[in-house]
Every structure is written in C-alpha cells, then in structure tokens.
Design a protein around this motif. Sequence first.
Motif, PDB file in Angstrom:
ATOM      1  N   GLY A  28      74.501  49.967  22.142  1.00 23.00           N
ATOM      2  CA  GLY A  28      73.445  50.921  21.813  1.00 23.00           C
ATOM      3  C   GLY A  28      73.739  52.340  22.252  1.00 23.00           C
ATOM      4  N   LYS A  29      74.821  52.554  23.005  1.00 26.16           N
ATOM      5  CA  LYS A  29      75.155  53.906  23.458  1.00 26.16           C
ATOM      6  C   LYS A  29      75.874  54.662  22.348  1.00 26.16           C
ATOM      7  CE  LYS A  29      77.614  56.625  26.932  1.00 26.16           C
ATOM      8  NZ  LYS A  29      78.397  56.624  28.177  1.00 26.16           N
ATOM      9  N   VAL A  30      75.223  55.646  21.774  1.00 31.53           N
ATOM     10  CA  VAL A  30      75.804  56.447  20.701  1.00 31.53           C
ATOM     11  C   VAL A  30      76.213  57.793  21.282  1.00 31.53           C
ATOM     12  CG1 VAL A  30      75.415  57.525  18.464  1.00 31.53           C
ATOM     13  CG2 VAL A  30      74.369  55.305  18.978  1.00 31.53           C
ATOM     14  N   ILE A  31      77.454  58.172  21.035  1.00 30.56           N
ATOM     15  CA  ILE A  31      77.958  59.448  21.542  1.00 30.56           C
ATOM     16  C   ILE A  31      78.178  60.397  20.379  1.00 30.56           C
ATOM     17  CG2 ILE A  31      79.883  60.614  22.686  1.00 30.56           C
ATOM     18  CD1 ILE A  31      80.302  58.109  24.346  1.00 30.56           C
ATOM     19  N   THR A  32      77.551  61.554  20.444  1.00 31.48           N
ATOM     20  CA  THR A  32      77.835  62.638  19.505  1.00 31.48           C
ATOM     21  C   THR A  32      78.604  63.693  20.282  1.00 31.48           C
ATOM     22  OG1 THR A  32      75.798  62.214  18.273  1.00 31.48           O
ATOM     23  CG2 THR A  32      76.876  64.334  17.917  1.00 31.48           C
ATOM     24  N   LEU A  33      79.881  63.786  19.993  1.00 32.56           N
ATOM     25  CA  LEU A  33      80.763  64.629  20.799  1.00 32.56           C
ATOM     26  C   LEU A  33      80.484  66.104  20.578  1.00 32.56           C
ATOM     27  CD1 LEU A  33      83.370  64.370  22.668  1.00 32.56           C
ATOM     28  CD2 LEU A  33      84.622  65.051  20.621  1.00 32.56           C
ATOM     29  N   ASP A  34      80.364  66.842  21.673  1.00 35.63           N
ATOM     30  CA  ASP A  34      80.284  68.297  21.576  1.00 35.63           C
ATOM     31  C   ASP A  34      81.628  68.852  21.116  1.00 35.63           C
ATOM     32  OD1 ASP A  34      77.675  68.265  22.509  1.00 35.63           O
ATOM     33  OD2 ASP A  34      78.297  68.464  24.610  1.00 35.63           O
ATOM     34  N   VAL A  35      81.582  69.989  20.457  1.00 37.71           N
ATOM     35  CA  VAL A  35      82.809  70.620  19.982  1.00 37.71           C
ATOM     36  C   VAL A  35      83.694  71.012  21.164  1.00 37.71           C
ATOM     37  CG1 VAL A  35      83.746  72.628  18.780  1.00 37.71           C
ATOM     38  CG2 VAL A  35      81.757  71.444  17.855  1.00 37.71           C
ATOM     39  N   LYS A  36      84.965  70.639  21.091  1.00 41.56           N
ATOM     40  CA  LYS A  36      85.932  70.970  22.136  1.00 41.56           C
ATOM     41  C   LYS A  36      86.932  71.997  21.609  1.00 41.56           C
ATOM     42  CE  LYS A  36      84.450  67.591  24.891  1.00 41.56           C
ATOM     43  NZ  LYS A  36      83.851  67.804  26.227  1.00 41.56           N
ATOM     44  N   THR A  37      87.600  72.647  22.542  1.00 43.89           N
ATOM     45  CA  THR A  37      88.631  73.620  22.156  1.00 43.89           C
ATOM     46  C   THR A  37      90.020  72.978  22.180  1.00 43.89           C
ATOM     47  OG1 THR A  37      88.849  74.373  24.456  1.00 43.89           O
ATOM     48  CG2 THR A  37      87.287  75.558  23.049  1.00 43.89           C
TER      49      THR A  37
END
Length: 272
Positions: A28-37
């Motif tokens: 149930g853990k959904v990760i929406t990744l923040d934009v990385k450089t």
Amino acid sequence: MSQMDNLLLANYTELSLHECGREKCQPGKVITLDVKTYHLFHYVLYGSGTFIFNNKTYQLKKGDMFYIPPGETALYYPSDNNPWIYTWIGFSGTKSDQYLKRIGISDDHPIYHDTKELNLKPLFNDLADRYNHSQFLSIECLAIFMNILYKMMIAKHKEDVVLSAKETHIRMAKQFVENNFQFKIKVTDIANSLSLSPNYLANIFKETLGMSPKQYLTDYRMHKACQLLSNGVLSIKDVAKRVGYANPLHFSAEFKRVKRMSPTTYKNQNEL
C-alpha cells in the motif's frame, strides 16, 4: 566531517554519488518521486511491484532494475502479496550519459533485467551495506558502483556482438539467395554456404525476419518472377526456369499460394 573524510567522498566530475539506500516496502505504500537533479537506479532485491513512468506501467520482480532520469518524476509501489525490497543509488557526472548509452538505458528503455551470469544483486547489496555502515558515500562505494556499471557495459557489449553475428549471417544468407535463386537450391545449401546448421539458420531467420529461410527463398523467387512476368516477354515455363523451378506446374502452384492469383492472371494484369 574532517578534511580526511572529505577526501574519501565519492564526488568527482566524471561520476559522483548523491544518495543510496535499501528499503523493505509495506503493502500500500505508493511513492511519487520528487524531481531530482541526478540519475536514479532502483534494483529489486526481493518481491515485486509496479513502476509507472512516461505514461507506461511496468510490472517488476526480483532482479529487475528501473531508471529515473534527472528532471523527471515517477510513481512506484510494491505488490500487496509480495512487497518488494529494493536498493537505490543516485548519481551524476559528465560521463553519466555515456555510461547509460553504453548500457542501453534511457527514458524510452528504463528497465534493466539482471541475469544469473551478470549477478548484480551482491554488488547492490554491498553498496547499501557500505553506505549504511559509514553513513556517507565513500570512494569505496563509488568503486562498487563503477563495478556495477562495468559489468552492465560488458554484458551489453557481448549482447551486441551476438546480435552483430546474427545480422551478418542473415545478410550473407540473403546475398546467397540473391546470387543463386535461379538454381535448384534448398535451405541446406544456404546453411552450408555459411557453415551453419539448418536449425540455427531457421532460428535466426525466425527471430530476425519473422519467417523461415524457405519462406524467404520462395518470396524472393516470386518477387523476381513478378518482375519477369511484368515484362511480358517470357512464357510461364521460361519464367519458372529463370527463378529456379524445373516444373512449371510447381511454380504456378507456389506463385498462386503466395500471390493469391495465377502467373497468367498476374501477367495479364501487370504487363508493361
């Protein structure tokens, strides 16, 4: 961090490490990744999960790796019945794009599959262990990651060599057909000319062209027959001989099977 510790950091112009970790995800853990450089690899150690990137959904399992490029976001989550455990590593550098190109990883091809021969799992585990022990990304971590990249590049090179050999065999087989289609040749003659077994030749034809060598030979003969019939000079019997058929009835039957009409009908409809 002391000056000596600074010297141990994996921070070089050509290749630098930014983050690393290992996580056992809960269902149930959904990760929406923040934009990385920087670039990110996630390697699945155990279990399975879903990766969504560029409007495409990938179902991944143990031994799969997914790539997220800098400036992009992605969504990923573990399966409910077998949640994944993965490691990840963030990296950048002036040679990063070259490494990725050599490996065959890109925005359009963000998934990499590990193999028993390659066996990247111990290296990814070791990388996470070293980071967890020291709590910073050291030169030692960089060396492990460079070994991962090296093994992936070598595996891709071997794959390209195998592919290149197959392409060469296909090209030479086609050339043999073009030079000898007018004679009474068979698939065994094509294979013998390349010092290959007929079964191997059939396999690479099917894999590369989606057809058998026999079908390719027949299609090529019918292609040349169409050219001769369109000229309107030769009889059906003579056309048959020119494309390798001693028996004009056999030729006519093959032509009708391939072209869905008789040689005579084709000749009448396409005569120049």
